[in-house]
Design an enzyme around this catalytic site. Structure first.
Site, PDB file in Angstrom:
ATOM      1  N   GLU A  55      14.050  60.361  41.643  1.00  0.00           N
ATOM      2  CA  GLU A  55      12.646  60.217  42.252  1.00  0.00           C
ATOM      3  C   GLU A  55      11.716  58.962  41.815  1.00  0.00           C
ATOM      4  O   GLU A  55      11.152  58.318  42.945  1.00  0.00           O
ATOM      5  CB  GLU A  55      11.889  61.535  42.133  1.00  0.00           C
ATOM      6  CG  GLU A  55      10.524  61.478  42.750  1.00  0.00           C
ATOM      7  CD  GLU A  55       9.516  62.340  42.085  1.00  0.00           C
ATOM      8  OE1 GLU A  55       8.302  61.796  41.851  1.00  0.00           O
ATOM      9  OE2 GLU A  55       9.911  63.646  41.711  1.00  0.00           O
ATOM     10  N   HIS A  56      11.507  58.909  40.695  1.00  0.00           N
ATOM     11  CA  HIS A  56      10.741  57.897  40.053  1.00  0.00           C
ATOM     12  C   HIS A  56      11.465  56.386  40.576  1.00  0.00           C
ATOM     13  O   HIS A  56      10.743  55.467  40.984  1.00  0.00           O
ATOM     14  CB  HIS A  56      10.793  57.953  38.574  1.00  0.00           C
ATOM     15  CG  HIS A  56       9.538  58.605  38.135  1.00  0.00           C
ATOM     16  ND1 HIS A  56       8.371  58.290  37.367  1.00  0.00           N
ATOM     17  CD2 HIS A  56       9.387  60.097  38.137  1.00  0.00           C
ATOM     18  CE1 HIS A  56       7.675  59.425  37.116  1.00  0.00           C
ATOM     19  NE2 HIS A  56       8.222  60.340  37.656  1.00  0.00           N
ATOM     20  N   HIS A  76      14.652  64.147  38.646  1.00  0.00           N
ATOM     21  CA  HIS A  76      13.357  63.513  38.607  1.00  0.00           C
ATOM     22  C   HIS A  76      13.234  62.003  38.380  1.00  0.00           C
ATOM     23  O   HIS A  76      12.487  61.440  38.969  1.00  0.00           O
ATOM     24  CB  HIS A  76      12.766  64.427  37.337  1.00  0.00           C
ATOM     25  CG  HIS A  76      11.272  63.946  37.247  1.00  0.00           C
ATOM     26  ND1 HIS A  76      10.881  63.815  35.941  1.00  0.00           N
ATOM     27  CD2 HIS A  76      10.367  63.792  38.022  1.00  0.00           C
ATOM     28  CE1 HIS A  76       9.380  63.517  36.093  1.00  0.00           C
ATOM     29  NE2 HIS A  76       8.975  63.471  37.416  1.00  0.00           N
ATOM     30  N   GLU A  81       5.303  60.902  30.769  1.00  0.00           N
ATOM     31  CA  GLU A  81       4.976  61.993  31.697  1.00  0.00           C
ATOM     32  C   GLU A  81       5.313  63.492  31.156  1.00  0.00           C
ATOM     33  O   GLU A  81       4.838  64.465  31.222  1.00  0.00           O
ATOM     34  CB  GLU A  81       5.516  62.009  32.980  1.00  0.00           C
ATOM     35  CG  GLU A  81       5.057  63.219  33.978  1.00  0.00           C
ATOM     36  CD  GLU A  81       6.071  62.995  35.177  1.00  0.00           C
ATOM     37  OE1 GLU A  81       6.045  63.904  36.032  1.00  0.00           O
ATOM     38  OE2 GLU A  81       6.697  62.202  35.647  1.00  0.00           O
TER      39      GLU A  81
END
Length: 847
Positions: free
Chosen positions: A62-63, A59, A140
């Protein structure tokens, strides 16, 4: 019993697939009538493939990929490019794959594809940027820790056998992403090099270009990607036996819900198609169906069906049933009803007719989806190896029986009840769970009169008496676009009530009144959306122009005279909706409440009754605007009304007084959210052109400054927007650590720095921004209808948009600097909606 549908077959385009020499899988879908293009790239790697010692690395990567690549700096990267041309872009990390997708004007497809592939293959991965982005991921993580869907998924993972990666922490946070460590950097580089290469990628492009043109774009931009062959992913651990099968947990927001998770295994071909087929009927709103039966028995008010896990031969299907009572016996009754419906469906005959109807539904879906949704849908279908346009083939029909048998196997069912009731802490990695095992409870025997869904009235239109609505309407029809009759169309309706009502009650009542019709319409590709305010409601219908008049003939009578069942269920669902809203991110709650910035002070309303609604409608005004409907369809709709007059442009809304106004939304939450809307100081085209350009100029810089550099939070937005009748620039932030006054201070500081940036802006750069804005013209009937409808609501003439484009073309730096002065000095006012009280000085309460 359902009958075979007679809807004519649609010519549904199929993607053409090929593999490049470097191993990249490419699928191309040519849609000559679309004005937008879409890209979907699936990378065969997800959270289950990351090093166990660094949870969240997939994840996090991905950022990081959005933070610039070797070929494009941050200011020219995919995110900035897509924002500048008015498109949309996002990404999603799943258990075994990561998706990157965007939609842009069709003529920008090549530029977007070049940026997307470059960022995947050649990211900068700068360590200083990683440290900043880790704070965004942490914000997040904190936000998702209050999200019911996230917590339910985490809880379900705890029931799987030890060693299954679905139970692992996958989001990542400040503690698990050891950016400072050399070992982490080596693992991150190795993870990227192994999986982010052509052999792991599936590219799908959708656009109006020919297949040959799409193929040339893919070859030009994707052929140079490094290819190291497909990497083998580890096999998942066993799904059974479950460690626990009954759980209770605490969920934010307090809305009680029962989650029924079915642990499934793909034992034969066609299971993906069979599952999609079954989900269609589980979601059905038809009388005699599962959801209708539960509602009539007052056991629930809503049901959602989704896959929470899917990889190789494993899946977990989740039925989320909202509004279930706390009593264990009631929960057991709901479980028994679901299992009873599955048993009924497994032995019911006439499923052949449902298969034919399912084929028609799938074709309509593929025919009506916009480019981006279509790209993502086909990406899923190609990964699963099935073609939805073909319906349910022989293998799929055989697989339905096996699927239903698994779902009736008690060993495969996990029951989870969530509510606001406090539960003890449950040891789980990452997110905090409050949960405990619950004892099994059996339900008393109950007989249900289940039925298969009846024929969809829009799939089999029959001659019917034209309803007489007994109301007058003001209507404007815009010309049918180049796609011609039978193509996409859009209708907007607005009911203006003279007497104010409770918006929550009205919205719940009308949505209940519409839901069966809206579900039937959705099956044929017509999207029906309704929003209510205390002064009336707005309805939009989007889909095939040939079907819209038939849908309108059912929708409007249901709104004007809701059935008795709607009056019975509406109040209960209004209460449930209010509870559920409290579980949403504060950022989203505030966005939904933006109209309050310009609403009159709330006053007590008399109870909404059938008689009172009837009286309100007698004095109401009904406005409508349509795009894409031919003359025959227009006449068919107009015959519903006692009289029809042209929809003229209303008087422009009065500009509010200058000043700084603060409204406390009264939301109790751990994060702070603040929205600041700055309306235009004047409604003329020249002012709007300058402010639109100013918003475009600020958009990317605001995102980078407050999200990436200051790490204020995960949710950050800036853009030009219309709120009710007012147009202006919206700034929005949600932060887990900054106060409302601190967020406001950062926004004010940002605005000050924009003056310096504007002073340094040369004529060429200004012309480029203006040119990008000018290219963002409506490209579909939906976009055109939305533009004209918003102009109508704002009291602007039909020629206003053309005047804005002309003003953009002539815009010079002095005008832009003047607009900046108007914004920074709050000449059109600053209006804040926040989760905190207003500061002691400098702000007034709304007038």
């Amino acid at each position: 019993m359902p009958a075979a549908c007679t809807l004519p077959s649609l010519n549904v385009a199929q993607p053409q697939c090929r593999q490049l020499a470097n191993g990249l899988q490419v699928a191309m879908l040519s849609l000559p009538d679309t004005a937008k293009a879409a890209i979907s790239v699936r990378v065969a790697v997800g959270s289950h493939d990351e090093p166990a010692e660094y949870p969240g690395m997939a994840h996090f990567l991905e950022h990081l990929l959005f933070l610039g690549s070797s070929g494009y700096a941050v200011e020219q990267s995919l995110m900035a490019f897509v924002q500048a041309c008015g498109g949309q872009v996002n990404a999603s990390t799943q258990a075994r794959h990561t998706d990157y997708f965007c939609e842009v004007p069709a003529d920008r497809l090549g530029e977007a594809l070049a940026r997307l592939l470059d960022m995947l293959a050649h990211p900068l991965l700068d360590q200083a940027a990683q440290l900043r982005e880790r704070e965004v991921v942490h914000a997040e993580f904190l936000a998702r820790g209050q999200d019911p869907d996230t917590l339910v998924a985490v809880a379900l993972g705890q029931a799987l056998p030890v060693g299954h990666r679905f139970a692992a922490f996958q989001a990542g946070n400040r503690d698990t992403l050891a950016v400072e460590q050399a070992a982490f950097q080596q693992a991150l580089q190795a993870f990227h090099q192994r999986f982010y290469q052509a052999g792991q990628l599936s590219l799908l492009v959708v656009g109006p270009q020919t297949i040959a043109e799409l193929d040339e774009l893919a070859q030009r931009h994707a052929a140079p990607l490094p290819g190291r062959g497909h990497q083998r992913q580890s096999s998942p651990a066993a799904l059974l036996p479950l460690r626990v099968q009954q759980l209770r947990m605490t969920l934010p927001g307090g809305a009680p819900s029962l989650q029924l998770a079915f642990v499934l295994e793909w034992t034969e071909p066609g299971m993906d198609a069979a599952l999609d087929f079954l989900q269609s009927w589980l979601r059905s709103e038809a009388p005699g169906g599962l959801l209708a039966g539960l509602r009539e028995a007052q056991l629930c008010h809503g049901l959602q069906v989704r896959l929470v896990y899917r990889y190789a031969d494993q899946a977990m299907l989740l039925l989320s049933i909202a509004g279930v009572d706390e009593a264990p016996a009631t929960q057991a009754e709901v479980v028994a009803a679901v299992l009873g419906w599955l048993e009924f469906f497994a032995v019911a005959d006439q499923r052949g007719a449902l298969c034919e109807r399912y084929r028609a539904i799938q074709c309509q879906r593929l025919h009506s989806l916009p480019a981006l949704a279509l790209a993502r849908y086909w990406q899923d279908c190609l990964a699963a190896g099935w073609s939805p346009g073909a319906g349910l083939n022989g293998a799929g029909q055989a697989a339905v029986a096996g699927l239903l048998a698994q779902m009736q196997d008690a060993r495969r069912l996990l029951r989870l009840f969530g509510s606001s009731r406090p539960m003890p802490a449950w040891p789980a990695p990452g997110f905090t769970l409050q949960m405990q095992e619950a004892p099994p409870v059996s339900a008393a025997p109950c007989s249900w009169a289940w039925q298969l869904p009846p024929a969809n009235p829009f799939l089999e239109p029959a001659a019917a008496a034209m309803p007489a609505l007994g109301i007058a309407a003001r209507v404007r029809w815009l010309p049918v676009p180049a796609t011609g009759a039978g193509g996409p169309a859009t209708l907007y309706w607005r009911c203006w009530l003279v007497e104010r009502v409770d918006a929550g009650e009205l919205q719940a009542l009308l949505r209940v009144a519409l839901r069966t019709i809206a579900a039937d319409a959705a099956e044929v590709g017509i999207v029906v959306q309704l929003t209510a305010w205390d002064d009336g409601w707005q309805l939009s219908l989007q889909g095939s122009a040939g079907l819209l008049p038939t849908v309108v003939q059912q929708v409007l009578p249901a709104l004007l005279a809701p059935a008795p069942a709607a009056w019975q269920q509406g109040p209960r669902e209004a209460r449930q909706a209010a509870i559920q809203a409290q579980a949403e991110m504060p950022f989203r709650q505030l966005l939904g409440r933006l109209p309050e910035l310009f609403a009159a002070p709330r006053a007590e309303c008399a109870a909404l009754t059938a008689q009172r609604l009837h009286e309100c409608y007698r004095q109401a005004r009904f406005d409508a605007l349509g795009v894409g409907v031919n003359a025959a369809g227009q006449a068919e709709i107009e015959r519903l009304f006692s009289s029809v007059a042209p929809l003229n442009t209303p008087e422009p809304s009065a500009m509010g007084p200058a000043g700084r106004y603060w409204q406390d939304a009264g939301i109790d939450c751990s994060d702070t959210a603040l929205l600041m809307f700055c309306p235009l100081p004047a409604a003329d085209a020249a002012t709007e052109a300058a402010w639109r350009l100013l918003a475009q100029f600020c958009q990317g810089a605001f995102y980078r400054r407050l999200r990436s550099e200051l790490q204020l939070g995960y949710a950050v937005y800036c853009g030009f927007r219309q709120v009710q009748a007012q147009r202006g620039i919206l700034f929005a932030v949600q932060s887990p650590h900054a106060s409302a006054e601190q967020i406001l201070g950062h926004i004010e500081a940002f605005l000050k720095t924009q003056g310096e940036r504007l002073a340094a802006l040369d004529d060429q750069a200004l012309a480029l921004i203006a040119s990008e804005l000018s290219r963002q013209t409506p490209s579909s009937p939906q976009d055109l209808a939305e533009q004209h409808w918003h102009a109508h609501l704002a009291g602007l003439p039909a020629a206003h948009e053309t005047a804005v484009l002309q003003a953009l073309a002539a815009l010079k730096r002095p005008q832009l600097l003047a607009a900046y002065g108007q914004l920074s000095q709050a000449q059109g006012s600053w209006r804040v909606l926040a989760t905190a009280a207003k500061p002691a000085t400098g702000w007034s309460s709304p007038r």
